[in-house]
Design a protein around this motif. Structure first.
Motif, short mmCIF file in Angstrom:
data_model
loop_
_atom_site.label_atom_id
_atom_site.label_comp_id
_atom_site.label_asym_id
_atom_site.label_seq_id
_atom_site.Cartn_x
_atom_site.Cartn_y
_atom_site.Cartn_z
N THR A 489 0.71 -1.18 -0.09
CA THR A 489 -0.01 0.00 -0.03
C THR A 489 1.02 1.16 0.11
O THR A 489 0.63 2.41 -0.91
N GLY A 493 1.74 1.86 -3.72
CA GLY A 493 0.30 2.49 -4.19
C GLY A 493 -0.59 1.50 -4.82
O GLY A 493 -1.53 1.92 -5.37
N LEU A 494 -0.58 0.25 -4.19
CA LEU A 494 -1.58 -0.56 -4.49
C LEU A 494 -2.51 -1.03 -3.32
O LEU A 494 -2.30 -0.93 -2.31
N ALA A 498 -4.24 -6.54 -3.44
CA ALA A 498 -3.13 -7.11 -4.58
C ALA A 498 -2.11 -7.76 -3.96
O ALA A 498 -1.31 -8.27 -4.69
N LEU A 521 -8.10 -2.40 -11.01
CA LEU A 521 -6.74 -1.61 -10.88
C LEU A 521 -6.95 -0.57 -11.94
O LEU A 521 -7.26 -0.78 -12.99
N SER A 522 -6.30 0.58 -11.69
CA SER A 522 -5.87 1.66 -12.73
C SER A 522 -4.85 1.04 -13.54
O SER A 522 -4.11 0.20 -13.13
N SER A 524 -2.13 2.47 -14.42
CA SER A 524 -0.79 2.83 -13.74
C SER A 524 -0.49 1.42 -12.51
O SER A 524 0.58 0.98 -12.24
N GLN A 525 -1.82 1.33 -11.73
CA GLN A 525 -1.49 0.31 -10.89
C GLN A 525 -1.24 -0.94 -11.53
O GLN A 525 -0.41 -1.61 -10.73
N VAL A 528 2.39 -1.41 -12.45
CA VAL A 528 3.43 -1.23 -11.28
C VAL A 528 3.28 -2.83 -10.49
O VAL A 528 4.30 -3.58 -10.38
N ALA A 529 1.90 -3.39 -10.54
CA ALA A 529 1.62 -4.59 -9.84
C ALA A 529 2.48 -5.65 -10.83
O ALA A 529 2.92 -6.51 -10.18
N ARG A 574 5.96 3.75 -9.93
CA ARG A 574 4.51 4.44 -9.57
C ARG A 574 4.94 5.85 -9.41
O ARG A 574 4.00 6.66 -10.13
N SER A 578 2.85 8.29 -12.08
CA SER A 578 2.01 9.57 -11.43
C SER A 578 2.44 10.90 -11.84
O SER A 578 1.70 11.79 -11.95
#
Length: 581
Positions: A489, A493-494, A498, A521-522, A524-525, A528-529, A574, A578
């Motif tokens: 988190t 930023g997840l 996740a 998830l967005s 970007s998320q 990243v994931a 991330r 952003s």
């Protein structure tokens, strides 16, 4: 057929790399052979047997060497094998490069070992305008010399017939300078070279090592190879193995599950969990479901197709050229050009990729290569999910994902190269002429590689499945997930949800990407994931093989590098996304 343990004589097969020694070994032994590592090393060699009349020979294919004054681990093993003593040796010489090959032959004969010479590739020498007076060469060396063409089998029967004639020859201990002078004198007496016009094959050989054209040819070869590999791999899965599993194995597992209802522990371990009331071969995680399905159905087809392509490129003579093209890049990562082989295999499946790091000469190189494969080289299954899931967001996100993995591969490689003690040995490789491969020998080599996969990978996956079951049955996986939620988190930023799919990547990374896609998830998320997932713990099969190849202490170091790299890359990605989107 197993190799007989008691044979009357030991015969060493000695020669430079790429002289056709392994093909002659195959001709002499057929399929009655096994492979192993020399004690205390990772250098492999082949061992087989030959019966001729009333005599039996234990034949050892000594690792290829240019000299018995060792410059690498393979040459150290070759020297030790020859010095430890044997009854006789067959020295394989390349007729197109006789002068260089004779240096190793002299060093071997100087040790007083009864010898017979196989003058191989006489057909290629003839095509190049090289003629060799075999009778004169035999007289000067004082040992039998038999011209051979290993690929077609020409001269092999004569070679076998003359093995009992092996002699110590006329060579006495010499200094290096005296040895070269003697070789030069012999070449002047036995070899003639006439002018020959440049052929199309010569032109292709020159272009394939050219800095520009060689790179373009390399890209084309990679593209075609991966297309063929995926075509064969997916074809075997979709049209052969999956239908067989659905028709025969799943019905058997259903009956077995019903029979074991009174023994829930046995049912869980052998068949696994029921997913929506049915057996899911990828996610049930029983020894007889996922434990067999993952290595045989999901991994083996790609291993087969990769090894088929790799063996073809080796036998054609392209792979050494490919290694030379990549040598400069890989040296910056603490490796040499032959590290391209494990890297390519890793793109199909990380398991054979890590096993293939054995072709590298030092423990330092093998650690760097295995770590880079585990961290930054996505396997075929993961790549399919990256393209499928991330691709729906737009092609730029796919490029971002692969771009980050490539940068991680380069940066981690550079850091390891600068911080780990030791050095990267120079790439010393003989570039052979292009040849038409023997189908028989190609599939013989393929069979030996697949036997190694069955022997090493499948039992390790079964152990891994047991380990994962233990984590779930004891509730340890829930505890681990809870501990890691704040990291996911705050750093990545997840959402907390996740964490579970990313930890599930230890089981199957491609399945884990699919689980991420269900979390809303967005873009970007999700990127990243996915990057974090790709760079963290390898799948259980790769994890176990990594443990076996590196040992517990070095594997722990490799895993620490993975975790730190994944969290660093995920956090920086991330922040970058952003600011950009």
């Amino acid at each position: 057929m197993s190799i007989e343990k008691k044979t009357s004589k030991t015969l060493l097969l000695v020669g430079n790399p790429n002289v056709g020694k392994s093909v002659i070994f195959t001709r002499l032994t057929g399929v009655r052979a096994l492979s192993s590592n020399y004690p205390g090393t990772t250098v492999g060699f082949m061992e087989g047997c030959l019966r001729y009349k009333s005599e039996a020979y234990r034949i050892i294919d000594v690792p290829g060497a240019y000299t018995l004054d060792p410059t690498n681990e393979a040459e150290q093993v070759a020297r030790r094998m020859i010095d430890e003593g044997a009854d006789l040796a067959v020295i394989v010489l390349d007729a197109t490069a006789l002068e260089r090959n004779l240096y190793l032959a002299f060093q071997t004969m100087e040790r007083g070992l009864p010898t017979i010479i196989a003058l191989n590739m006489v057909d290629e020498a003839r095509h190049r305008g090289i003629t060799i007076d075999v009778g004169k060469l035999e007289s000067l060396l004082g040992v039998p010399v038999i011209p051979t063409v290993a690929l077609s089998g020409v001269g092999i029967s004569k070679l076998i017939e003359r093995i009992p004639e092996a002699r110590t020859g006329h060579v006495a201990p010499l200094s290096s300078e005296e040895r070269w002078q003697k070789i030069g004198s012999i070449i002047g007496q036995v070899q003639k070279v006439v002018h020959r016009h440049h052929t199309l094959r010569d032109t292709l050989e020159d272009l394939s090592v050219h800095p520009l054209w060689g790179g373009l040819i390399g890209i084309l070869v990679i593209a075609v190879s991966f297309y063929v590999i995926r075509l064969i791999g997916e074809g075997l899965i979709d049209h052969v193995l999956d239908p067989l599993v659905a028709k025969f194995w799943i019905p058997f597992l259903i009956k077995l599950s019903e029979a074991l209802k009174g023994w829930p522990l046995a049912q869980h371990l052998l068949v696994g969990n029921l997913i929506d009331g049915s057996i899911n071969m990828e996610q049930s995680f029983g020894l007889l479901s996922t434990g067999l399905y993952v290595p045989i159905v999901m991994v083996l087809p790609y291993v087969f197709s990769f090894y088929l392509a790799l063996s073809f490129l080796e036998d054609v003579g392209y792979l050494p050229r490919f290694a030379v093209l990549f040598d400069a890049l890989f040296h910056r990562l603490g490796l040499h050009g032959y590290a391209v082989v494990p890297a390519l295999l890793g793109l199909g499946c990380n398991v054979p990729g890590i096993l293939a790091t054995r072709v590298l000469e030092s423990e330092r190189e093998r650690f760097i290569a295995a770590t880079l494969i585990s961290v930054a080289i996505p396997c075929a299954g993961l790549q399919a999910m990256i393209v499928g899931v991330i691709g729906h967001l737009g092609i730029r996100y796919v490029f971002i994902t692969y771009g980050v993995l490539f940068l991680a591969w380069v940066i981690i490689g550079r850091i390891l190269h600068m911080t780990m003690p030791g050095y990267s040995p120079e790439l010393i490789v003989e570039i052979p002429p292009y040849r038409i491969p023997s189908v028989r020998d190609l599939f013989f080599k393929l069979w030996f590689r697949l036997k190694g996969f069955f022997k090493e990978a499948i039992p390790l996956v079964m152990v891994g499945v047991l380990l994962i079951n233990a984590l779930y049955m004891t509730g340890a996986i829930t505890v681990i997930t809870g501990i890691l939620k704040p990291i996911f988190t705050n750093l990545l930023g997840l959402p907390a949800e996740a964490a579970a799919p990313i930890i599930m990547g230890l089981l199957r990374k491609d399945v884990a990407v699919g689980m991420l896609a269900t979390l809303n998830l967005s873009p970007s998320q999700l990127v990243v994931a996915t990057v974090t997932l790709a760079m963290t713990f390898p799948c259980i099969a790769t994890f176990i093989v990594l443990w076996k190849e590196l040992g517990g202490k070095k594997m722990t170091g490799s895993l620490a590098i993975m975790i730190i790299s994944a969290l660093t890359a995920g956090t920086l990605l991330r922040i970058a996304l952003s600011l950009s989107f």
